[in-house]
Scaffold this active site. Structure first.
Site, short mmCIF file in Angstrom:
data_model
loop_
_atom_site.label_atom_id
_atom_site.label_comp_id
_atom_site.label_asym_id
_atom_site.label_seq_id
_atom_site.Cartn_x
_atom_site.Cartn_y
_atom_site.Cartn_z
N PHE A 191 3.67 1.25 1.35
CA PHE A 191 4.97 1.23 2.40
C PHE A 191 5.26 0.08 2.77
CE2 PHE A 191 1.28 4.24 3.59
CZ PHE A 191 1.74 5.26 2.90
N CYS A 192 5.34 -0.91 1.90
CA CYS A 192 5.66 -2.29 2.21
C CYS A 192 5.07 -2.95 3.26
CB CYS A 192 7.27 -2.16 2.45
SG CYS A 192 8.44 -2.01 0.86
#
Length: 787
Positions: A446-447
């Site tokens: 998710f970055c």
């Protein structure tokens, strides 16, 4: 039928196992009415049931979808779109830089009004704060990172471990301009220790003294976008006090509010961050590509800026005289100085309708947050209680921080799933199966690399090794290495979430991960005569198979199998999942003597393609995480033929090693030259398919759209019990043809199936057989030719 005799080099039993009984009907999860009753008994005051009545009118695009990715993007309501469209059609809004024009003046007035709405929403005094419109939170973070003077003996960049990649990226600027060691990863515990230390000094920092020309920058998220952990906003005030009341190098604060603002209100008067970054699509769903940097006016002069674009200068000269220096004067207004070029003024006007929708229709952001959080809490409680019926092993491993040190929780759940034996279940496989059911969630990191490493117990060395040796990337399909997760799953709730989403999610987990008893492991006889019922090769990747009566076997698999690919402008192969019409691209004939393949696309005329035509144009094709060498095979007419049929510009490329490789090369090296995703051969059995087919819904069986070809196997066997191919794993298959020529094939791994099997041979897409595959565990087996 192929009269090949298959002899196995390793066996343990004396007779072939019987086919297992079909899997019994899947038990259903708790009745919806009971589940809802349980929910309302504890959460009725928090749940906004009005949203259920709004869904058909405001969110018709969510019909038949279970949307659980609000942390990724909030769905856009129809009223914002319709009101914005009506607004645009009522007046000719135009470039606000065209001063004096009635349309430009009206546009500028509206933009100014929206700036005021943004500041009121954040309870920020316009005398103290300025709104700089950006392309998003990422762009806002970049402006701050590049604006700080990191040269000389300047300060340090401290960023919380759980920061978004867009904030972590500032470290690259810091290290490029200020040298290594100036960017420091910190934990929530270390922040509290620093703030509680005498004079705000940690051990070893006593040498620091006040320098009014330099400062540190502290960056942290109000809410972790991966786990939903919310961090103390009073850190902002505490660091401001340290800056003014101690002799440490002063701190400026960068608050990442992008995830937090989707379900919470932020008060910049109470928590006066120097820089606050946000993205509006996280709040309203529309427009995208628009964010803001909220700057305290008192620190704006500390941000340097080299480039200047249209609208950012008050005056400028241009001279061709080398003895006359060019000159420009930046605008003094904070927003105007940082907003290079023409603003996306039409998108900015849409924000006014977003603020109105939140307040008038949804009852305000506080109610949204309470609503979303109660759904998250109920879901978390239920997921934590799910256990496998045969082993009592928990199904879910939930990743979250304990509610200590002032931390709280937002409406996000980060987790992974386990098998009955406690082994990891691939997050990507869960994502794919959920997608077929119309459930939207997210897999990967998710970055947020820090949160991922922390909860999965991965070291920086692990991350690099997994990437370099195993091709692990964030959001990629390789998410388990040596039995350890390298990625997670995330569901999140927001303004338009309903209890129906919770019910659908729980039913999904129960149906596909708790309801199926373990498939019995088949035993394997010491000697078998197994019949090859059909051979299939896929000369053009993702297109229809070619099924000859016999075919050459090379070290890279069946000759010509996935030797060609249709690629886009980025040399990424087109796939059947993205373009189901590829199922209608069929191979009519392959003449190995003449070296010609005849291909037909739908009802279009056929086209002949040379198998080994030399090409001067070469390139690399992206296949999963690999780059495979290729040659531009199609000429203009061939490329145009496929582009016209598929409705997308594409080119035909051929693997650079279409002919059999030299025997001195390793099998792994040879495989990497093909366009196959994983291994060169895939095998399954007719008995496994028949068992699968028997469990399909009656309507699907009656339609007859699911055939053995849906499995896209290269070799289909008969004479093997259902699931019998599982017993081939880590064994060597010895094949002897009628001419007594022998080859050896090593069975290396199980195949991870994907939703491509839901595309039938006419290009129609459904939910089967992938949904049933998820329950009965039918698997193919990857094969690798042993030299």
């Amino acid at each position: 039928m192929y009269p090949f005799e298959w002899l196995f080099s390793s066996f343990t039993s004396s007779e072939q196992s019987e086919a297992p009984e079909p899997t019994p009907p899947t038990p259903q999860p708790p009745a919806q009415s009971l589940l809802r009753t349980s929910f309302l008994a504890t959460h009725s005051a928090s749940y906004n049931s009005t949203i259920e009545h709004l869904l058909p009118t405001e969110y018709p695009h969510l019909h038949s979808h279970t949307y659980l990715d609000h942390a990724g993007a909030t769905p856009y309501p129809s009223s914002i779109l319709t009101q914005h469209t009506r607004d645009l059609l009522s007046f000719p809004f135009s470039n606000p830089h065209s001063a004096g024009s009635p349309s430009a003046s009206a546009t500028q007035e509206r933009i100014t009004a929206v700036r005021g709405q943004v500041l009121r929403y954040l309870n920020a005094d316009p005398e103290e704060y300025a709104v700089v419109f950006t392309k998003g939170a990422t762009d806002a973070a970049r402006i701050v990172g590049e604006g700080v003077d990191w040269g000389g003996a300047g300060g340090e960049f401290w960023y919380l471990r759980e920061s978004h990649t867009s904030v972590v990226g500032i470290r690259s600027v810091v290290e490029d301009r200020g040298g290594q060691g100036r960017a420091r990863v910190i934990t929530a515990e270390s922040i509290d220790a620093f703030l509680n230390a005498p004079n705000g000094l940690s051990e070893g920092d006593e040498h620091r003294r006040l320098d009014t020309t330099q400062y540190n920058l502290l960056a942290f998220p109000a809410q972790c976008n991966a786990t939903g952990t919310r961090y103390p906003l009073n850190w902002v005030t505490k660091f401001r006090r340290r800056r003014h009341n101690t002799n440490t190098l002063p701190f400026l604060t960068l608050l990442d509010a992008a995830s937090y603002l989707s379900t919470s209100s932020l008060d910049l008067t109470a928590h006066p961050a120097d820089f606050t970054i946000l993205s509006f699509y996280k709040i309203f769903g529309f427009p995208t590509g628009l964010g803001a940097l909220i700057i305290r006016r008192s620190v704006a002069h500390l941000l340097n800026k080299s480039y200047f674009g249209g609208g950012t200068v008050s005056a400028i000269s241009v001279s061709d005289d080398p003895h006359s220096a060019s000159w420009h004067e930046p605008k003094q207004d904070v927003a105007a100085r940082f907003e290079d070029g023409t603003l996306p003024f039409l998108q900015i006007l849409a924000l006014a309708h977003g603020f109105t929708f939140i307040e008038s229709t949804l009852g305000g952001i506080t109610r949204i947050g309470t609503h979303a959080l109660c759904l998250r809490d109920f879901t978390r409680t239920h997921m934590s209680q799910l256990t496998h019926p045969h082993t009592t092993t928990p199904l879910c491993v939930i990743y979250e921080s304990p509610p200590t040190l002032g931390r709280s929780q937002g409406p996000i759940l980060c987790f992974n799933l386990l098998t009955p034996t406690g082994a990891p279940i691939s997050p990507t496989s869960v994502l794919r199966l959920a997608a077929v059911q119309g459930i939207h969630l997210r897999a990967g990191c998710f970055c947020n690399p820090g949160a991922c490493q922390q909860h999965l117990c991965l070291t920086p060395a692990d991350v690099r090794r997994n990437h370099e040796l195993h091709g692990v990337v964030c959001g990629g399909e390789y998410d388990i290495v040596d039995g350890t997760f390298t990625g997670c799953l995330r569901i999140s709730f927001g303004a338009c979430s309903s209890f129906g989403d919770v019910e659908n999610w729980i039913q999904f987990l129960t149906t596909y991960y708790l309801s199926t008893p373990p498939t019995p492991s088949p035993t394997t006889p010491p000697s078998l005569k197994i019949t090859i019922t059909s051979l299939h090769l896929y000369p053009i990747k993702s297109c229809a198979p070619f099924s000859p009566p016999s075919w050459p076997l090379t070290p890279t698999g069946l000759h010509l199998d996935r030797a060609f690919a249709l690629v886009d402008a980025h040399n990424t192969p087109l796939t059947l999942k993205r373009f189901p019409a590829m199922a209608n691209i069929r191979i009519l004939d392959i003449d190995l003597v003449k070296g010609v393949m005849t291909v037909n696309a739908g009802e279009e005329r056929g086209v002949e393609i040379a198998l080994c035509e030399s090409g001067e144009r070469t390139g690399e094709v992206g296949v999963c995480t690999r780059r495979v060498g290729g040659i531009m095979q199609g000429k203009g007419d061939v490329d145009g033929y496929f582009s016209t049929f598929l409705g997308v510009e594409c080119r035909l490329m051929r693997s650079s090693s279409i002919s059999p490789p030299q025997r001195s090369e390793s099998a792994t090296t040879q495989h990497q030259k093909s366009f196959a995703n994983t291994s060169p051969l895939l095998i399954t059995t007719r008995a496994s398919f028949d068992t699968l087919h028997a469990q399909l819904p009656a309507a699907v069986r009656a339609k007859g759209s699911v055939t053995p070809a849906a499995m896209r196997a290269n070799i289909i066997l008969s004479g093997v019990a259902a699931w019998g191919e599982d017993a081939f794993l880590n064994k060597t298959l010895h094949i002897t043809n009628p001419n007594q020529h022998k080859v050896e094939i090593g069975v290396t791994a199980h195949c991870t199936r994907c939703a491509i099997v839901n595309v039938d041979n006419e290009g129609a897409v459904g939910r089967e057989p992938y949904s049933t595959l998820g329950r009965c565990k039918e698997r193919g087996v990857d094969l690798r030719h042993l030299l």
